[in-house]
Design a protein around this motif. Sequence first.
Motif, short mmCIF file in Angstrom:
data_model
loop_
_atom_site.label_atom_id
_atom_site.label_comp_id
_atom_site.label_asym_id
_atom_site.label_seq_id
_atom_site.Cartn_x
_atom_site.Cartn_y
_atom_site.Cartn_z
N GLU A 14 -21.28 32.76 36.59
CA GLU A 14 -20.22 33.77 36.71
C GLU A 14 -18.86 33.13 36.97
OE1 GLU A 14 -22.57 33.82 40.67
OE2 GLU A 14 -22.97 33.52 38.53
N ASP A 15 -18.85 31.96 37.63
CA ASP A 15 -17.59 31.27 37.86
C ASP A 15 -17.09 30.59 36.59
OD1 ASP A 15 -17.39 31.99 40.54
OD2 ASP A 15 -18.54 30.27 41.23
N VAL A 16 -18.02 30.07 35.80
CA VAL A 16 -17.65 29.50 34.50
C VAL A 16 -17.02 30.59 33.63
CG1 VAL A 16 -18.51 28.43 32.38
CG2 VAL A 16 -19.44 27.73 34.61
N GLU A 17 -17.64 31.77 33.62
CA GLU A 17 -17.12 32.90 32.85
C GLU A 17 -15.72 33.29 33.32
OE1 GLU A 17 -16.68 35.73 30.15
OE2 GLU A 17 -18.59 34.65 30.23
N LEU A 18 -15.52 33.33 34.63
CA LEU A 18 -14.21 33.68 35.17
C LEU A 18 -13.16 32.67 34.75
CD1 LEU A 18 -12.35 35.31 37.05
CD2 LEU A 18 -13.20 33.92 38.95
N CYS A 19 -13.48 31.39 34.87
CA CYS A 19 -12.52 30.35 34.48
C CYS A 19 -12.17 30.44 33.00
CB CYS A 19 -13.09 28.97 34.81
SG CYS A 19 -13.12 28.58 36.57
N ALA A 20 -13.18 30.70 32.18
CA ALA A 20 -12.94 30.83 30.75
C ALA A 20 -12.04 32.02 30.46
CB ALA A 20 -14.26 30.96 30.01
N ARG A 21 -12.30 33.12 31.14
CA ARG A 21 -11.51 34.34 30.92
C ARG A 21 -10.06 34.14 31.33
NH1 ARG A 21 -14.73 37.37 33.41
NH2 ARG A 21 -13.62 37.71 35.38
N LEU A 22 -9.84 33.33 32.36
CA LEU A 22 -8.48 33.09 32.85
C LEU A 22 -7.76 31.99 32.07
CD1 LEU A 22 -9.14 33.34 36.70
CD2 LEU A 22 -8.05 35.05 35.23
N GLY A 23 -8.48 31.32 31.19
CA GLY A 23 -7.84 30.33 30.33
C GLY A 23 -7.55 29.00 30.97
N VAL A 24 -8.37 28.57 31.94
CA VAL A 24 -8.13 27.27 32.56
C VAL A 24 -8.39 26.16 31.55
CG1 VAL A 24 -8.86 28.25 34.77
CG2 VAL A 24 -10.45 26.80 33.48
N GLU A 25 -7.77 25.02 31.78
CA GLU A 25 -7.88 23.91 30.82
C GLU A 25 -9.07 22.99 31.10
OE1 GLU A 25 -4.21 25.76 30.09
OE2 GLU A 25 -4.94 25.02 32.03
N ALA A 26 -9.54 22.94 32.36
CA ALA A 26 -10.66 22.04 32.68
C ALA A 26 -11.52 22.65 33.78
CB ALA A 26 -10.16 20.67 33.10
#
Length: 269
Positions: free
Chosen positions: A241-253
């Motif tokens: 769920e944290d990976v999904e959140l980071c992807a949704r927010l557009g983080v670079e790494a």
Amino acid sequence: MTQARQHHIQVVAHRGASEDAPEHTLAAYMKAIEDGADALECDVRLTADGHLVCVHDRRVNRTSNGRGAVSALELADLAALDFGTWKGREDSAESPDWGDPSLTSVLTLERLLELVADSGRRIELAIETKHPTRWAGQVEERLLRLLGRFGLAAPATAAESSVRVMSFSARSLHRIAAAAPTVPTVYLMQFVTPRTRDGRLPAGARIAGPGIRIVRNHPGYIARLHQAGHQVHVWTVNEPEDVELCARLGVEAIITNRPRQVLSQLGRG
């Protein structure tokens, strides 16, 4: 995960593939490379005789069968210790067998750089300087000197660099930026402070490195960091769920103990 495929997210192996192998060992980094990690994260400390070693804690008690502060021990002292059998003890009465002892002995940054150079593909390095330290600016000085030996201390531009330096210490990053202006620097954060709330970073820092708790509790902060022109590299991201959140927010790494699983979730497994 459609959001994740809208942009490339770099997957960084935190202390190597540290869920599967003992952190900061050759075994962990070899596993991370095998898993396909884009980059490897390591912490560096300076030994009493001036060698940079990959150890997170100030003392070796947690991750070895020895005791004492890294800064008070020489490389030969550390080389005599076992940095592998602690892994898995909580799950088994028997010490795990990691095979070749060289795979779980103390890892120097020089050996890690050699591993990356011999990998046959581009693998970036995210090197964290640990502070406070009795050696003050000597850590940064020795680090840049070693990177220079591998041709990594003066990339033409930050975008071309395969190494970045990370720290919770703004002073450490300022030293790096002053001595090696094109080496990217990452300001690691556990909290959003009044000084950084609007997306600004300390002088010398180019990339924001918030912990996953910041991302969960203040997702809007990521947009402010992006609006201020900063990339965002998030640690330590292990849960789907944290990976999904980071992807949704557009983080670079994404910095993770589980590079293989994260790559799979991002559609790159």
